[in-house]
Motif scaffolding. Structure first.
Motif, PDB file in Angstrom:
ATOM      1  N   GLY A 167     -24.568  43.028 -16.064  1.00 36.27           N
ATOM      2  CA  GLY A 167     -23.647  42.594 -17.110  1.00 36.27           C
ATOM      3  C   GLY A 167     -22.930  41.313 -16.770  1.00 36.27           C
ATOM      4  N   SER A 168     -22.654  41.104 -15.483  1.00 31.47           N
ATOM      5  CA  SER A 168     -21.824  39.966 -15.094  1.00 31.47           C
ATOM      6  C   SER A 168     -22.606  38.669 -14.917  1.00 31.47           C
ATOM      7  N   THR A 169     -23.948  38.722 -15.072  1.00 32.13           N
ATOM      8  CA  THR A 169     -24.754  37.502 -15.219  1.00 32.13           C
ATOM      9  C   THR A 169     -25.525  37.515 -16.536  1.00 32.13           C
ATOM     10  N   GLY A 170     -25.676  38.710 -17.115  1.00 30.64           N
ATOM     11  CA  GLY A 170     -26.498  38.846 -18.315  1.00 30.64           C
ATOM     12  C   GLY A 170     -25.997  38.068 -19.503  1.00 30.64           C
ATOM     13  N   MET A 171     -24.670  37.886 -19.597  1.00 28.42           N
ATOM     14  CA  MET A 171     -24.125  37.132 -20.732  1.00 28.42           C
ATOM     15  C   MET A 171     -24.575  35.674 -20.687  1.00 28.42           C
ATOM     16  N   LEU A 172     -24.841  35.154 -19.470  1.00 31.77           N
ATOM     17  CA  LEU A 172     -25.348  33.785 -19.342  1.00 31.77           C
ATOM     18  C   LEU A 172     -26.805  33.712 -19.783  1.00 31.77           C
ATOM     19  N   GLY A 173     -27.606  34.716 -19.396  1.00 32.75           N
ATOM     20  CA  GLY A 173     -28.986  34.751 -19.842  1.00 32.75           C
ATOM     21  C   GLY A 173     -29.096  34.898 -21.345  1.00 32.75           C
ATOM     22  N   SER A 174     -28.240  35.741 -21.905  1.00 31.29           N
ATOM     23  CA  SER A 174     -28.222  35.936 -23.352  1.00 31.29           C
ATOM     24  C   SER A 174     -27.829  34.653 -24.069  1.00 31.29           C
ATOM     25  N   ALA A 175     -26.786  33.985 -23.588  1.00 28.17           N
ATOM     26  CA  ALA A 175     -26.329  32.732 -24.218  1.00 28.17           C
ATOM     27  C   ALA A 175     -27.405  31.662 -24.149  1.00 28.17           C
ATOM     28  N   ALA A 176     -28.063  31.561 -22.990  1.00 24.60           N
ATOM     29  CA  ALA A 176     -29.123  30.569 -22.829  1.00 24.60           C
ATOM     30  C   ALA A 176     -30.282  30.861 -23.773  1.00 24.60           C
ATOM     31  N   ALA A 177     -30.696  32.128 -23.829  1.00 26.29           N
ATOM     32  CA  ALA A 177     -31.836  32.502 -24.674  1.00 26.29           C
ATOM     33  C   ALA A 177     -31.538  32.301 -26.154  1.00 26.29           C
ATOM     34  N   CYS A 178     -30.322  32.685 -26.573  1.00 24.46           N
ATOM     35  CA  CYS A 178     -29.956  32.512 -27.988  1.00 24.46           C
ATOM     36  C   CYS A 178     -29.820  31.036 -28.346  1.00 24.46           C
ATOM     37  N   SER A 179     -29.332  30.234 -27.419  1.00 21.79           N
ATOM     38  CA  SER A 179     -29.243  28.789 -27.659  1.00 21.79           C
ATOM     39  C   SER A 179     -30.634  28.204 -27.858  1.00 21.79           C
ATOM     40  N   ARG A 180     -31.556  28.622 -27.004  1.00 19.68           N
ATOM     41  CA  ARG A 180     -32.936  28.151 -27.136  1.00 19.68           C
ATOM     42  C   ARG A 180     -33.543  28.610 -28.457  1.00 19.68           C
ATOM     43  N   LEU A 181     -33.323  29.862 -28.810  1.00 22.27           N
ATOM     44  CA  LEU A 181     -33.903  30.406 -30.031  1.00 22.27           C
ATOM     45  C   LEU A 181     -33.413  29.648 -31.259  1.00 22.27           C
ATOM     46  N   MET A 182     -32.155  29.232 -31.249  1.00 15.66           N
ATOM     47  CA  MET A 182     -31.596  28.493 -32.395  1.00 15.66           C
ATOM     48  C   MET A 182     -31.829  26.992 -32.296  1.00 15.66           C
ATOM     49  N   GLY A 183     -32.403  26.539 -31.194  1.00  7.99           N
ATOM     50  CA  GLY A 183     -32.685  25.110 -31.036  1.00  7.99           C
ATOM     51  C   GLY A 183     -31.434  24.270 -30.854  1.00  7.99           C
ATOM     52  N   LEU A 184     -30.413  24.813 -30.183  1.00  6.00           N
ATOM     53  CA  LEU A 184     -29.189  24.042 -29.952  1.00  6.00           C
ATOM     54  C   LEU A 184     -29.470  22.864 -29.025  1.00  6.00           C
ATOM     55  N   ASP A 185     -28.745  21.769 -29.221  1.00  8.44           N
ATOM     56  CA  ASP A 185     -28.925  20.594 -28.374  1.00  8.44           C
ATOM     57  C   ASP A 185     -28.232  20.789 -27.028  1.00  8.44           C
ATOM     58  N   LEU A 186     -28.338  19.784 -26.163  1.00  2.00           N
ATOM     59  CA  LEU A 186     -27.795  19.887 -24.806  1.00  2.00           C
ATOM     60  C   LEU A 186     -26.297  20.150 -24.806  1.00  2.00           C
ATOM     61  N   GLN A 187     -25.561  19.429 -25.626  1.00  2.00           N
ATOM     62  CA  GLN A 187     -24.112  19.590 -25.659  1.00  2.00           C
ATOM     63  C   GLN A 187     -23.715  21.010 -26.076  1.00  2.00           C
ATOM     64  N   LYS A 188     -24.342  21.505 -27.124  1.00  3.99           N
ATOM     65  CA  LYS A 188     -23.971  22.831 -27.622  1.00  3.99           C
ATOM     66  C   LYS A 188     -24.450  23.944 -26.688  1.00  3.99           C
ATOM     67  N   THR A 189     -25.594  23.742 -26.048  1.00  9.84           N
ATOM     68  CA  THR A 189     -26.057  24.735 -25.079  1.00  9.84           C
ATOM     69  C   THR A 189     -25.132  24.774 -23.867  1.00  9.84           C
ATOM     70  N   THR A 190     -24.660  23.617 -23.450  1.00  5.44           N
ATOM     71  CA  THR A 190     -23.676  23.563 -22.364  1.00  5.44           C
ATOM     72  C   THR A 190     -22.420  24.328 -22.754  1.00  5.44           C
ATOM     73  N   MET A 191     -21.973  24.147 -23.982  1.00  2.59           N
ATOM     74  CA  MET A 191     -20.795  24.869 -24.450  1.00  2.59           C
ATOM     75  C   MET A 191     -21.058  26.373 -24.513  1.00  2.59           C
ATOM     76  N   ALA A 192     -22.244  26.757 -24.950  1.00  6.66           N
ATOM     77  CA  ALA A 192     -22.583  28.191 -25.028  1.00  6.66           C
ATOM     78  C   ALA A 192     -22.502  28.836 -23.653  1.00  6.66           C
ATOM     79  N   LEU A 193     -23.057  28.172 -22.643  1.00  7.14           N
ATOM     80  CA  LEU A 193     -22.971  28.699 -21.277  1.00  7.14           C
ATOM     81  C   LEU A 193     -21.522  28.748 -20.810  1.00  7.14           C
ATOM     82  N   GLY A 194     -20.745  27.733 -21.187  1.00  2.00           N
ATOM     83  CA  GLY A 194     -19.334  27.706 -20.808  1.00  2.00           C
ATOM     84  C   GLY A 194     -18.535  28.826 -21.442  1.00  2.00           C
TER      85      GLY A 194
END
Length: 457
Positions: A167-194
């Motif tokens: 759980g304590s790393t999974g939220m990062l994997g989930s955010a990264a995967a969902c960002s990729r799935l939605m085609g977010l750009d570098l800035q927004k993917t960085t924010m998602a991980l943040g």
């Protein structure tokens, strides 16, 4: 009165958040070997079977009832049921369901169960956005890589501090995967991980309760929400992972930054994923394997005077429940694992039913199991000696249990496991068709066939 508190921090850490965001946004679709792609399909199939199998468990009933309190719009499916809820609720519930039996995948290097947070988030999001199968597989591979690389950097210190690392790393994997799935750009993917970095989920104190499977579900929902927030302009620190007071240095005293970008984009952590033949904590698997081997050699429970185990200290720390009272506690009892391994020759979900945990012959054999710790024994191994009533001793040493990277479950093994989980929920014919469709997920134009097959008649 104010108090100045100084804590050591590495102020020269590499730009981890940016490195991972760039990887997620720029790595090409199917940019890995066919072997990695096949492992992604194995991971998804195993995860889906576990989620369907627990569809009617009381933990799923409870979480579904709670989500309905919000009166959510029906955006995404609950696997193994006819219900639909909002996609955040679906990510949560399917994540809970997939981990309820403790039968899901394990990245043994970190003991992360990587698919739960990632697959639960992207399947719900993908259903809502009409994603295709290739997008799901790509997002799965990249999301798992992010979670496990961060886990590699912090393990074992982070885990030993009491965090449930799934759980304590999974939220990062989930955010990264969902960002990729939605085609977010570098800035927004960085924010998602943040944003996700402020939402680690889960403490090991909860093992043996319904809250343990909540952790991957909570991480799935947290990461999915993080990506959606970023999509709409929500901001976070661009150094949220690596900063001196950022996520990684706050939750772990160890941070090996080289684990983040070592062979990044060339080797993939999903290649190290493993799948459980036994429905319990992974550190019990060698002991169950050994006791099943004792049974195969003709050792019977009624002939046993006692069973002596030598195990790594982590085994008793995690699974030292000597007298479990129900199935959930049984999953964290190496003693119960040994008993059912010898009596039944297996330890599927049925061997963790409450009535089996409390069955007199199981209880009696469990009491004859003695475990001692030995730091020379690895976490993946066990030394077992059965002392029989006639004085005979039978010795088994398991270096790598079935299901490990060194002794993996075959595709046929995974299909058999999937069938045992899914068939009671969705029926024989749907199970057969679903297995076939899942092996071809990367070629699917949409998710409709798979989701329809996951629904009981």
């Amino acid at each position: 009165m104010s108090h100045a508190i100084a804590a050591a921090a590495d102020l020269n850490a590499p730009p981890v958040t940016k490195i991972l965001a760039e990887f997620v946004t720029s790595h090409p679709s199917q940019g890995w070997t066919p072997e990695v792609d096949h492992e992604a399909h194995r991971t998804f199939l195993n995860w889906l079977g576990c989620a369907i199998g627990a569809a009617n468990h009381e933990s799923v009933e409870s979480s579904l009832a709670a989500i309905r309190e919000f009166q959510p719009a029906p955006q995404a499916s609950i696997l193994g049921r006819k219900d639909k809820v909002d996609m955040g609720g679906a990510a949560l519930i399917n994540g809970i369901s997939s981990h309820t039996f403790d039968f899901d995948d394990t990245h043994l290097k970190t003991v992360i169960h990587p698919a739960g947070p990632v697959a639960s988030a992207i399947l719900a999001l993908g259903e809502h956005t009409n994603a295709n199968g290739r997008q799901i597989i790509d997002s799965l591979v990249l999301g798992i890589d992010v979670a496990c690389r961060v886990g590699n950097a912090m393990y074992p210190d982070h885990y030993h501090r009491g965090w449930h690392i799934t759980g304590s790393t999974g939220m990062l994997g989930s955010a990264a995967a969902c960002s990729r799935l939605m085609g977010l750009d570098l800035q927004k993917t960085t924010m998602a991980l943040g944003i996700a970095a402020s939402q680690p989920v889960g403490m090991r104190e909860q093992f043996g309760t319904m809250t343990k499977p909540f952790h991957p579900g909570g991480a799935a929902r947290a990461g999915q929400l993080s990506a959606l927030l970023a999509k709409h302009g929500f901001t976070a620190s661009p150094k949220a992972l690596e900063a001196g007071r950022g996520y990684m240095q706050t939750v772990s005293t160890k941070n090996d930054w080289t684990e983040i970008d070592r062979a990044l984009g060339k080797s993939f952590e999903i290649s190290l994923n493993t799948y459980k033949p036994f429905a319990c904590g992974i550190v019990i698997h060698p002991a169950i394997d050994a006791c099943a081997q004792l049974r195969a050699q003709g050792v019977k429970a009624e002939d046993v005077e006692r069973i002596e185990l030598r195990v790594h200290p982590l085994v008793l720390e995690l699974t030292g429940k000597k007298t479990p009272k129900d199935g959930l506690e049984g999953k964290f009892s190496v003693y119960h694992g040994c008993a059912v391994g010898l009596i039944f020759g297996q330890a599927g979900e049925g061997e963790y039913a409450d009535d089996i945990v409390n069955r007199p012959d199981v209880v009696a054999l469990r009491a004859k199991v003695n475990a001692t710790t030995d730091t020379s024994i690895s976490e993946a191994s066990v030394d077992v000696k059965a002392i029989l009533k006639d004085g005979k001793e039978v010795h088994i040493f398991v270096k790598n249990a079935i299901g490990s990277v060194e002794n993996p479950m075959s595709d046929a093994n995974l299909e058999q496991k999937f069938t045992s989980l899914a068939e009671p929920i969705i029926g024989k014919e749907k199970t057969r068709q679903l297995i076939s469709a899942l092996w071809k997920l990367g070629q699917a134009s949409d998710l409709k066939q798979i989701l329809n097959l996951c629904t009981p008649d």
